[in-house]
Scaffold this motif. Structure first.
Motif, PDB file in Angstrom:
ATOM      1  N   ALA A  71       1.271  -1.110  -0.084  1.00 28.64           N
ATOM      2  CA  ALA A  71      -0.048  -0.140   0.033  1.00 28.64           C
ATOM      3  C   ALA A  71       0.913   1.313  -0.115  1.00 28.64           C
ATOM      4  CB  ALA A  71      -1.014  -0.497   0.996  1.00 28.64           C
ATOM      5  N   PRO A  72       0.343   2.204  -0.566  1.00 28.76           N
ATOM      6  CA  PRO A  72       1.566   3.962  -0.926  1.00 28.76           C
ATOM      7  C   PRO A  72       1.138   3.507   0.965  1.00 28.76           C
ATOM      8  CG  PRO A  72      -0.323   4.025  -1.639  1.00 28.76           C
ATOM      9  CD  PRO A  72      -1.238   2.680  -1.168  1.00 28.76           C
ATOM     10  N   LEU A  73       2.230   4.373   1.308  1.00 29.57           N
ATOM     11  CA  LEU A  73       2.778   4.589   2.960  1.00 29.57           C
ATOM     12  C   LEU A  73       2.027   6.351   2.771  1.00 29.57           C
ATOM     13  CD1 LEU A  73       4.357   4.526   5.296  1.00 29.57           C
ATOM     14  CD2 LEU A  73       6.554   5.627   4.709  1.00 29.57           C
ATOM     15  N   VAL A  74       1.431   6.812   3.566  1.00 27.80           N
ATOM     16  CA  VAL A  74       0.465   7.876   4.021  1.00 27.80           C
ATOM     17  C   VAL A  74       1.860   8.553   4.894  1.00 27.80           C
ATOM     18  CG1 VAL A  74      -1.521   9.257   5.088  1.00 27.80           C
ATOM     19  CG2 VAL A  74      -1.546   7.065   3.990  1.00 27.80           C
ATOM     20  N   SER A  75       1.931   8.050   6.189  1.00 28.12           N
ATOM     21  CA  SER A  75       2.992   9.049   6.585  1.00 28.12           C
ATOM     22  C   SER A  75       3.651   8.292   8.151  1.00 28.12           C
ATOM     23  CB  SER A  75       2.487  10.055   7.868  1.00 28.12           C
ATOM     24  OG  SER A  75       1.151   9.191   8.270  1.00 28.12           O
ATOM     25  N   THR A  76       4.412   8.556   8.716  1.00 24.83           N
ATOM     26  CA  THR A  76       4.486   7.781  10.053  1.00 24.83           C
ATOM     27  C   THR A  76       4.090   8.299  10.876  1.00 24.83           C
ATOM     28  OG1 THR A  76       6.764   9.104  10.252  1.00 24.83           O
ATOM     29  CG2 THR A  76       6.498   6.709   9.587  1.00 24.83           C
ATOM     30  N   LYS A  77       3.625   7.864  12.016  1.00 21.32           N
ATOM     31  CA  LYS A  77       3.199   8.773  13.631  1.00 21.32           C
ATOM     32  C   LYS A  77       3.283   7.775  15.371  1.00 21.32           C
ATOM     33  CE  LYS A  77      -1.525   9.533  12.926  1.00 21.32           C
ATOM     34  NZ  LYS A  77      -3.262   9.199  12.767  1.00 21.32           N
ATOM     35  N   THR A  78       3.492   8.871  15.667  1.00 21.92           N
ATOM     36  CA  THR A  78       3.931   8.647  17.000  1.00 21.92           C
ATOM     37  C   THR A  78       3.153   7.961  17.523  1.00 21.92           C
ATOM     38  OG1 THR A  78       6.147  10.130  17.132  1.00 21.92           O
ATOM     39  CG2 THR A  78       5.520   8.881  19.251  1.00 21.92           C
ATOM     40  N   ILE A  79       2.533   6.943  17.569  1.00 23.32           N
ATOM     41  CA  ILE A  79       0.914   6.409  18.534  1.00 23.32           C
ATOM     42  C   ILE A  79       1.810   5.945  20.155  1.00 23.32           C
ATOM     43  CG2 ILE A  79      -0.416   4.476  19.051  1.00 23.32           C
ATOM     44  CD1 ILE A  79      -0.927   6.338  16.477  1.00 23.32           C
ATOM     45  N   LYS A  80       0.664   6.948  21.530  1.00 20.56           N
ATOM     46  CA  LYS A  80       1.018   6.011  22.699  1.00 20.56           C
ATOM     47  C   LYS A  80       0.306   5.183  23.344  1.00 20.56           C
ATOM     48  CE  LYS A  80       1.885   8.238  26.200  1.00 20.56           C
ATOM     49  NZ  LYS A  80       1.697   9.984  27.277  1.00 20.56           N
ATOM     50  N   SER A  81       0.589   3.949  23.573  1.00 22.59           N
ATOM     51  CA  SER A  81      -0.404   2.315  23.763  1.00 22.59           C
ATOM     52  C   SER A  81      -1.251   3.000  25.028  1.00 22.59           C
ATOM     53  CB  SER A  81       0.614   1.960  23.902  1.00 22.59           C
ATOM     54  OG  SER A  81       1.156   1.816  24.879  1.00 22.59           O
ATOM     55  N   SER A  82      -2.017   1.971  25.462  1.00 28.11           N
ATOM     56  CA  SER A  82      -2.526   2.243  27.050  1.00 28.11           C
ATOM     57  C   SER A  82      -1.707   2.257  27.711  1.00 28.11           C
ATOM     58  CB  SER A  82      -3.428   1.139  26.469  1.00 28.11           C
ATOM     59  OG  SER A  82      -3.572   0.112  26.470  1.00 28.11           O
ATOM     60  N   GLY A  84       1.337   3.167  27.941  1.00 25.94           N
ATOM     61  CA  GLY A  84       2.024   4.978  28.353  1.00 25.94           C
ATOM     62  C   GLY A  84       3.348   4.853  27.350  1.00 25.94           C
ATOM     63  N   LEU A  85       3.426   3.927  26.861  1.00 21.03           N
ATOM     64  CA  LEU A  85       4.927   3.441  25.752  1.00 21.03           C
ATOM     65  C   LEU A  85       4.693   4.430  23.741  1.00 21.03           C
ATOM     66  CD1 LEU A  85       6.348   0.099  26.288  1.00 21.03           C
ATOM     67  CD2 LEU A  85       6.981   1.904  27.215  1.00 21.03           C
TER      68      LEU A  85
END
Length: 152
Positions: A71-82, A84-85
């Motif tokens: 799939a085309p790469l839209v972006s990279t995102k920083t995700i904070k999990s439940s 806290g990481l």
């Protein structure tokens, strides 16, 4: 006359037709803003001077079957999990089918090996699809059936 609301339960069957993935069980999570798809063997590559991502989507919980996707790469995102990481994840957009509704959804690609559900459908996807959630119900919508789109 106003159209009846599209209601889903806490768990539903979905498909990702552009990726050739049919019949995934998804957890509907109004507490998560972003949707997430279980993916491994993730690699970024160039196609026609644009960044794409190739990965293995995993279908099934007890018996897993890997399906190679691009799939085309839209972006990279920083995700904070439940817990806290924070984690940096690749983001794609692909069509999602739930019941008789199909709409584009943004997914982060993440290893969800330890999770019971391979797909988490977050609030942004629910808002975009104009979905109402009744958490007292499960599998309200039938499994999607359609003709697969040709690979990208």
């Amino acid at each position: 006359m106003k159209e009846a609301p599209f209601i889903v339960g806490l768990y539903e069957w979905i498909s990702l037709p552009e990726l050739g993935v049919i019949g995934l069980r998804a957890k509907i999570d109004t507490g998560a803003s972003t949707s997430s798809l279980h993916a491994t063997d993730i690699e970024v590559f160039n196609r026609n001077n644009k960044k794409w991502v190739r990965f293995t989507a995993h279908i099934g919980t007890l018996v897993q079957r890997g399906h190679r996707c691009e799939a085309p790469l839209v972006s990279t995102k920083t995700i904070k999990s439940s817990n806290g990481l924070s984690q940096s994840r690749y983001v794609i957009t692909t069509q999602l089918t739930l019941g008789n509704h199909t709409w584009p959804v943004e997914f982060t690609l993440a290893c969800r090996r330890t999770m019971q559900y391979r797909v988490l459908l977050g609030s942004k996807a629910l808002i975009d699809g104009e979905i109402l959630v009744n958490p007292a119900l499960s599998y309200v919508q039938s499994k999607p059936s359609f003709t697969l789109l040709p690979p990208n």
